[in-house]
Motif scaffolding. Structure first.
Motif, PDB file in Angstrom:
ATOM      1  N   GLU A 543     -55.298  43.330-132.868  1.00 27.50           N
ATOM      2  CA  GLU A 543     -55.979  42.715-131.731  1.00 27.50           C
ATOM      3  C   GLU A 543     -57.435  42.406-132.068  1.00 27.50           C
ATOM      4  N   LYS A 546     -57.424  39.391-134.307  1.00 19.98           N
ATOM      5  CA  LYS A 546     -57.137  38.194-133.512  1.00 19.98           C
ATOM      6  C   LYS A 546     -58.397  37.740-132.756  1.00 19.98           C
ATOM      7  N   LYS A 721     -54.871  40.867-123.989  1.00 14.79           N
ATOM      8  CA  LYS A 721     -53.822  40.470-124.942  1.00 14.79           C
ATOM      9  C   LYS A 721     -52.654  39.810-124.213  1.00 14.79           C
TER      10      LYS A 721
END
Length: 780
Positions: A543, A546, A721
């Motif tokens: 995460e 990203k 997310k």
């Protein structure tokens, strides 16, 4: 509810802590009388009351409850004709003032607090009564001279008489000091006197009011001041009568407003009671539970409320949905009894309107009775053994238990032969479970370790024990029965291996199988926890990666847009300059058109061609010039194209020849040569995957995200997310389930939605969608 349960589960200690949180005697009185309710609506209402008070505390605001007294006895005495003293009247005035302060404080709060704001509307500000009392009695409880004109006059005369008396007696102390034991003026029986030596009694003359212990000194009132002393006493009697008259009037005024005053103190007591519950919840770091009457208990990271926060071990507990009974096994001092008491105590607290020490989103049930058989209740007076005492209690429980009961058994069947005790324990559990009660039992019997595997409504649990440190961890493990650690502990403590091997050979095959099964379950659990931790760490790192990539991509696009904009501005300036020069040249030639015999429409056409010479620049990307040497891309039906001759976009309908296509431009269908077509974009491929699948992965996304029980920071990360995944899946809207709780998680989700560029609107769920426990997000 059985009164005995309050002592067994130590609910009385919770009441003591609650009472200390109250600010007034009125509130303390309500706290001391608190009992669990079995009415679902009443419990929900009290929980909402506590939650509203908690909202005020979270704003770091303190409600002004100082100066409020329990004046019920004074009001009652005034109503039956009694005269209140000055202090009692002052307490009434201070309580009225305190009520006005509370009313003003709540009305100024901007938050939605319907219960509190409805309560303070019932507070009646009796300003006239309050002003009358304060104008007569000062803050120390003394009647002021301004209370009446007559009182002021009387007190003035008292001062005059006292002054004249002192002047006359001062003359004696100066002229006849040799006759006095001491040259002072004193008071006996409320009259001014002099200390005269015994031998000069006749020389002074007057009334003897007292004498010293030795008899050498007489306290005499000279004849010359007797009249003044009488006048002073008369004025003092008049003062007392006037004060009594004023207090009678004030008492009658108070009695005439009895109804309003009682209503005020009733509301103030309830508000103090609400805030006492909220303060206790804040002290315990507790949360408001949702309440049901279906016997369902769900608590994440629940703690025993009487164990200090830095010592207690939190555990997850579920009961009543998948299974109705839990059988907990494990070593002594491992925390079984603490877990048992924690569940029972949290149940009593929830039914009393108190928040429970667990994470947001917890759920508690209403039980008509909570039964408990905990601890050694052997009675010497009744000549009962430990087993007999437990069995007497269990018999009473079985006679009353039903589907609205929560039953807590500690060491069920203990105190007798192990084989008979285990059989009896299983039979008792079967009886109570068959009545659909909610049951939690602890036991040492190995026979009960497999009990949960043979009953659909029963689940095994255990308290964890660390063989390496020989210490319990106090963690509750649902679904895993406890295993005996006697051999491991003995080995760690140094017992000879041959003795341990011989002991193992003496136990039955069934016991070995059960222990091996339990050991295998524990190992599987530990491996699963380890894998979960590793996967969770990888997820966090992914995460973060990203987020970093998205940030850099956003910066790249922003930089690219800036470059495109600068290039277009530069091109526009150059074109504008060229156009101005060309226009100037055309104007000069036009002035000579009469000599050149050029027609007007030809000049207009030339001007239009000049205007059309400006290229169509895009802020997104520059137009690419086609090279004559570049091979032409083959076009297919559905491809988006640009018709260069008319500067219009269209789409390919079909291929006519190798160098000619049928295209749709607006409402027209025309045949066009390939050289006059520029490819804009290829036809989009249809995604055969379901909408619930993120493009480019096998990860499936649901249309809702459940955050109940999550910590705030972790929940917000999950929402971020999830929104990215839902956007990739192409959803138009999604639902975030955060529960009602304290409202902190809902506020955090909606703050995130407000700032997210891809979310157009957000709203609370409708009645059929979950209400304020759900936030619905709409994507752009």
């Amino acid at each position: 509810m059985n009164e005995r349960i309050y002592r067994v589960l130590e609910f009385n200690k919770i009441i003591e802590q609650l009472t200390h949180q109250a600010a007034t005697e009125l509130g303390k009185d309500l706290c001391s009388q608190l009992k669990p309710s079995i009415d679902l609506n009443e419990v929900k209402e009290t929980q909402h009351e506590t939650d509203e008070a908690s909202q005020v505390l979270r704003l770091n605001k303190t409600i002004p409850l100082g100066g409020i007294f329990d004046i019920r006895a004074s009001i009652k005495r005034s109503v039956i004709g009694g005269i209140l003293n000055a202090d009692e009247c002052l307490d009434v005035a201070n309580t009225l003032y305190g009520g006005r302060q509370v009313k003003s404080f709540v009305e100024k709060l901007e938050e939605e607090l319907p219960i509190l704001k409805e309560l303070v509307q019932r507070i009646f500000p009796l300003r006239d009564l309050e002003t009358n009392i304060k104008s007569c009695i000062d803050d120390h409880g003394h009647m002021m001279d301004s209370a009446s004109v007559k009182l002021r006059s009387i007190r003035s005369s008292i001062k005059t008489y006292e002054s004249r008396l002192r002047d006359k007696l001062d003359n004696y102390t100066k002229t006849k000091s040799n006759m006095l034991s001491d040259a002072i003026i004193t008071i006996r029986n409320d009259r001014y006197v002099l200390p005269v030596k015994q031998e000069y009694r006749g020389s002074i003359g007057g009334i003897v009011h007292d004498q010293s212990a030795s008899g050498a000194t007489l306290f005499m009132e000279p004849k010359t001041v007797v009249d003044l002393n009488n006048q002073l006493q008369e004025s003092r009697a008049n003062e007392k009568q006037e004060i009594e008259r004023i207090l009678r009037e004030l008492s009658e005024y108070i009695a005439s407003n009895e109804t309003y005053i009682y209503e005020n103190i009733t509301v103030l007591a309830k508000i103090d009671f609400m805030f006492a519950r909220a303060k206790l919840g804040k002290q315990m770091k507790a949360a408001m539970p949702s309440v049901n009457d279906r016997g369902i208990i769900k608590m994440q990271q629940a703690r025993h409320p009487l164990i200090p926060l830095d010592e207690v071990v939190a555990n997850d507990v579920e009961l009543g949905e998948t299974y109705t009974s839990i059988v907990i096994t494990g070593p002594n001092t491992g925390g079984k009894t603490v877990t048992l008491k924690m569940i029972g105590l949290c149940t009593l607290m929830a039914q009393s309107g108190l928040q429970v020490p667990a994470f947001d989103g917890c759920e508690m049930s209403i039980f008509h009775n909570v039964f408990a058989d905990i601890g050694d209740e052997q009675s010497i007076e009744q000549n009962l053994s430990t087993f007999s005492s437990h069995m007497t209690n269990i018999v009473n429980i079985i006679q009353q238990v039903n589907h609205k009961s929560l039953v807590l058994f500690d060491e069920l069947g203990a105190g007798t032969d192990p084989q008979e005790g285990a059989a009896l324990a299983m039979s008792i559990l079967d009886e109570v479970v068959s009545r659909d009660a909610r049951v939690i039992a602890t036991t040492h019997y190995p026979e009960l370790k497999a009990y949960g595997y043979n009953r659909e409504q029963v689940v095994n649990a255990s308290v964890e024990f660390d063989v390496e440190t020989l210490q319990p961890t106090y963690r509750l493990l649902i679904g895993v029965p406890g295993r005996s650690n006697a051999f491991d502990i003995s080995h760690r403590l140094g017992l000879n291996d041959s003795v341990i091997r011989h002991a193992k050979s003496l136990i039955g095959v069934d016991s070995k199988s059960v222990e091996n099964m339990i050991a295998s379950l524990e190992q599987s659990r530990k491996l699963a926890e380890s894998d979960y931790q590793e996967a969770h760490q990888i997820l966090l790192e992914s995460e973060q990666l990203k987020q970093d990539i998205e940030k850099e991509w956003k910066q790249f696009k922003q930089k690219r847009e800036e470059l495109y904009k600068k290039a277009e501005e530069k091109a526009n300036k150059a074109l504008q300059k060229a156009r101005e020069e060309a226009t100037s040249i055309v104007d000069e030639i036009r002035n000579m058109k009469t000599q050149a015999n050029i027609k007007e429409h030809e000049w207009i056409e030339a001007k239009k061609m000049l205007d059309d010479a400006k290229p169509n620049l895009s802020s997104k990307q520059p137009r690419e010039d086609k090279s004559s040497s570049e091979p032409e891309t083959e076009l297919h039906p559905g491809d988006e194209i640009k018709l260069l001759s008319v500067n219009q976009k269209g789409s390919i309908l079909e291929k006519v020849t190798d160098h000619e296509y049928l295209v749709q431009v607006g409402i027209m269908k025309v045949k066009v040569k390939r050289s006059d077509l520029q490819l804009v974009s290829k036809q989009r491929q249809i995604n055969d995957k379901p909408l619930a699948t993120v493009k480019g992965s096998n990860y499936h996304v649901r249309t809702e995200l459940d955050l109940r029980g999550e910590r705030f920071e972790e929940a917000i990360l999950k929402v971020e997310k999830y929104i990215d995944d839902a956007l990739l899946a192409g959803y138009p809207r999604v639902s975030i389930i955060h529960g009602k709780g304290t409202g902190a998680l809902r506020k955090g989700v909606q703050e995130l939605a407000k700032k997210h560029p891809s979310i157009s609107t957000y709203r609370n769920g409708e009645a059929g969608e979950g209400g304020s426990g759900v936030t619905v997000l709409e994507f752009r």
